[in-house]
Scaffold this motif. Sequence first.
Motif, PDB file in Angstrom:
ATOM      1  N   ALA A   4       0.968  -1.285  -0.145  1.00 14.97           N
ATOM      2  CA  ALA A   4      -0.148   0.007  -0.023  1.00 14.97           C
ATOM      3  C   ALA A   4       0.732   1.250  -0.103  1.00 14.97           C
ATOM      4  N   ALA A   5       1.938   1.246   0.659  1.00 17.67           N
ATOM      5  CA  ALA A   5       2.810   2.368   0.568  1.00 17.67           C
ATOM      6  C   ALA A   5       3.479   2.474  -0.637  1.00 17.67           C
ATOM      7  N   MET A   6       3.826   1.708  -1.436  1.00 19.14           N
ATOM      8  CA  MET A   6       4.532   1.801  -2.680  1.00 19.14           C
ATOM      9  C   MET A   6       3.544   2.345  -3.598  1.00 19.14           C
ATOM     10  N   GLU A   7       2.166   1.895  -3.386  1.00 18.91           N
ATOM     11  CA  GLU A   7       1.029   2.401  -4.382  1.00 18.91           C
ATOM     12  C   GLU A   7       0.922   3.956  -4.055  1.00 18.91           C
ATOM     13  N   SER A   8       1.066   4.395  -2.516  1.00 16.17           N
ATOM     14  CA  SER A   8       0.912   5.820  -2.332  1.00 16.17           C
ATOM     15  C   SER A   8       2.024   6.666  -2.863  1.00 16.17           C
ATOM     16  N   LEU A   9       3.343   6.017  -3.052  1.00 15.44           N
ATOM     17  CA  LEU A   9       4.420   6.646  -3.523  1.00 15.44           C
ATOM     18  C   LEU A   9       4.311   6.968  -5.223  1.00 15.44           C
ATOM     19  N   ASP A  10       3.695   5.798  -5.688  1.00  9.88           N
ATOM     20  CA  ASP A  10       3.332   6.026  -7.123  1.00  9.88           C
ATOM     21  C   ASP A  10       2.295   7.199  -7.446  1.00  9.88           C
ATOM     22  N   ARG A  11       1.490   7.067  -6.690  1.00  9.04           N
ATOM     23  CA  ARG A  11       0.376   8.198  -6.758  1.00  9.04           C
ATOM     24  C   ARG A  11       0.975   9.648  -6.531  1.00  9.04           C
ATOM     25  N   LEU A  12       1.933   9.646  -5.666  1.00 14.28           N
ATOM     26  CA  LEU A  12       2.676  11.102  -5.197  1.00 14.28           C
ATOM     27  C   LEU A  12       3.543  11.480  -6.546  1.00 14.28           C
ATOM     28  N   ARG A  13       4.106  10.406  -7.228  1.00 12.30           N
ATOM     29  CA  ARG A  13       5.105  10.771  -8.200  1.00 12.30           C
ATOM     30  C   ARG A  13       4.089  11.203  -9.386  1.00 12.30           C
ATOM     31  N   SER A  14       3.017  10.239  -9.552  1.00 12.08           N
ATOM     32  CA  SER A  14       2.249  10.729 -10.803  1.00 12.08           C
ATOM     33  C   SER A  14       1.415  12.049 -10.590  1.00 12.08           C
ATOM     34  N   GLN A  15       1.327  12.606  -9.451  1.00 11.70           N
ATOM     35  CA  GLN A  15       0.523  13.784  -9.100  1.00 11.70           C
ATOM     36  C   GLN A  15       1.899  14.799  -9.437  1.00 11.70           C
ATOM     37  N   ALA A  16       3.145  14.533  -8.882  1.00  7.78           N
ATOM     38  CA  ALA A  16       4.277  15.678  -9.253  1.00  7.78           C
ATOM     39  C   ALA A  16       4.586  15.715 -10.463  1.00  7.78           C
ATOM     40  N   GLN A  17       4.268  14.602 -11.335  1.00  7.56           N
ATOM     41  CA  GLN A  17       4.598  14.848 -12.926  1.00  7.56           C
ATOM     42  C   GLN A  17       3.211  15.668 -13.501  1.00  7.56           C
ATOM     43  N   ASP A  50       1.495  18.019 -11.878  1.00  5.55           N
ATOM     44  CA  ASP A  50       1.666  19.367 -11.573  1.00  5.55           C
ATOM     45  C   ASP A  50       2.533  20.376 -12.446  1.00  5.55           C
ATOM     46  N   ALA A  51       3.786  19.159 -12.823  1.00  5.06           N
ATOM     47  CA  ALA A  51       4.893  19.936 -13.566  1.00  5.06           C
ATOM     48  C   ALA A  51       4.509  20.258 -14.910  1.00  5.06           C
ATOM     49  N   ARG A  52       3.322  19.207 -15.596  1.00  4.09           N
ATOM     50  CA  ARG A  52       3.083  19.504 -16.835  1.00  4.09           C
ATOM     51  C   ARG A  52       2.069  20.786 -16.911  1.00  4.09           C
ATOM     52  N   GLN A  53       1.379  21.009 -15.811  1.00  2.00           N
ATOM     53  CA  GLN A  53       0.397  22.077 -15.735  1.00  2.00           C
ATOM     54  C   GLN A  53       1.048  23.248 -15.191  1.00  2.00           C
ATOM     55  N   ALA A  54       2.274  23.440 -14.901  1.00  2.00           N
ATOM     56  CA  ALA A  54       2.980  24.534 -14.462  1.00  2.00           C
ATOM     57  C   ALA A  54       2.927  25.597 -15.761  1.00  2.00           C
ATOM     58  N   PRO A  55       2.574  26.946 -15.421  1.00  2.00           N
ATOM     59  CA  PRO A  55       2.490  28.117 -16.631  1.00  2.00           C
ATOM     60  C   PRO A  55       3.931  28.184 -17.180  1.00  2.00           C
ATOM     61  N   GLN A  56       4.042  28.474 -18.434  1.00  2.00           N
ATOM     62  CA  GLN A  56       5.288  28.719 -19.071  1.00  2.00           C
ATOM     63  C   GLN A  56       5.788  30.085 -18.716  1.00  2.00           C
ATOM     64  N   GLY A  57       7.016  30.312 -18.601  1.00  3.22           N
ATOM     65  CA  GLY A  57       7.690  31.524 -18.164  1.00  3.22           C
ATOM     66  C   GLY A  57       7.315  31.873 -16.839  1.00  3.22           C
ATOM     67  N   SER A  58       7.330  30.879 -15.910  1.00  2.00           N
ATOM     68  CA  SER A  58       7.127  31.074 -14.410  1.00  2.00           C
ATOM     69  C   SER A  58       8.212  32.007 -13.893  1.00  2.00           C
ATOM     70  N   ASN A  59       7.902  33.024 -13.026  1.00  2.00           N
ATOM     71  CA  ASN A  59       9.035  33.492 -12.418  1.00  2.00           C
ATOM     72  C   ASN A  59       9.728  32.577 -11.352  1.00  2.00           C
TER      73      ASN A  59
END
Length: 331
Positions: free
Chosen positions: A293-306, A308-317
């Motif tokens: 279950a902990a490994m599944e949680s880590l997978d979810r955290l990584r997927s969420q981080a990716q 979030d990174a894709r949704q970050a606006p271009q040219g962020s300060n």
Amino acid sequence: PEAGKTKFGDWAMQVHATRQNRRESTRSRDESYLRNLVLPTFGDSELGAVQPSDIRLWIADLKDQGYAPGTIAKAYQILSRAFRVAVADGLIARTPCREITLPKNDRDEKRFLTPAEAEELANAIDPRYRAFVLTATYTGLRFGELAALRTDDLDLLRGTLRVDEQLSRQGSWRMVSGPLKSKKAYRTIGIPAFLCEELAAHIAQYPSGSDFVFSHAQGGPLDYSRFRRRHWNPAVEASVGPSCTPHDLRHTHVAMLIAENQSPRYIADRLGHKSTRTVLDVYGHLYEGVDEAAMESLDRLRSQAQADARQAPQGSNVVPLDTDGGNRRPG
């Protein structure tokens, strides 16, 4: 050579008498094993005359008589200790307890009830002991700790329970109060709200003149053997089915905590163990599902981080890291 002619019975009783730091119940138990299981065979033997083959035959004879593997192992432990001390004191050159195989205990050592099964058992037992089953299940206390629990050990308003003594049998019938196994066993633990309500109702309905929380019908302390024979075993038969012992409720409590992702450190403190090693050695296999279950949680955290990174606006300060220690010149 003359020292080796000392009678084993005399020597074993001397070793038994000089062992320190044991509870009275432990001393009585060991003396019973020594007198009833060891001395009838080896009491008149000379220390230097006992051979490994004699011990193997003795163990086989105990097994043929129907003694449980755990009983045989304890009797052998007492025998072996006497010979080890004889070697240390120079009475014999080496112990005959060599290449000895003890009977294997085939009984399942632990049983884990589900919460529903624990509830079924609590409903099946004599109503006087319903709260006992629930307290054992949701605190993990040992039988002796539960039997010694007194009303002033409970703080039902704050939801805590104090463990500071245990009851054990002395002789054939008398239950006496004694110290706990270790300093770590002295503890105060939290108890859930529903259990506070169960205990309050239990104390009001079944008061004891000796202020024990759990007592038999005459108000005296619970005796393990009588409790199992008269109340526990019939309730087990009528509900969850054998085999199940009061100590299995302690195992059940640990399984519940592990299922709720509680740490080994927390569980060890709650049970009164000195270290987490006991928890991991005995219950480590229960953590396998938790690890997945902990490994599944880590997978979810990584997927969420990716994501979030894709949704970050271009040219962020982005503020650059000042690697010059603040000495960069303006302009």
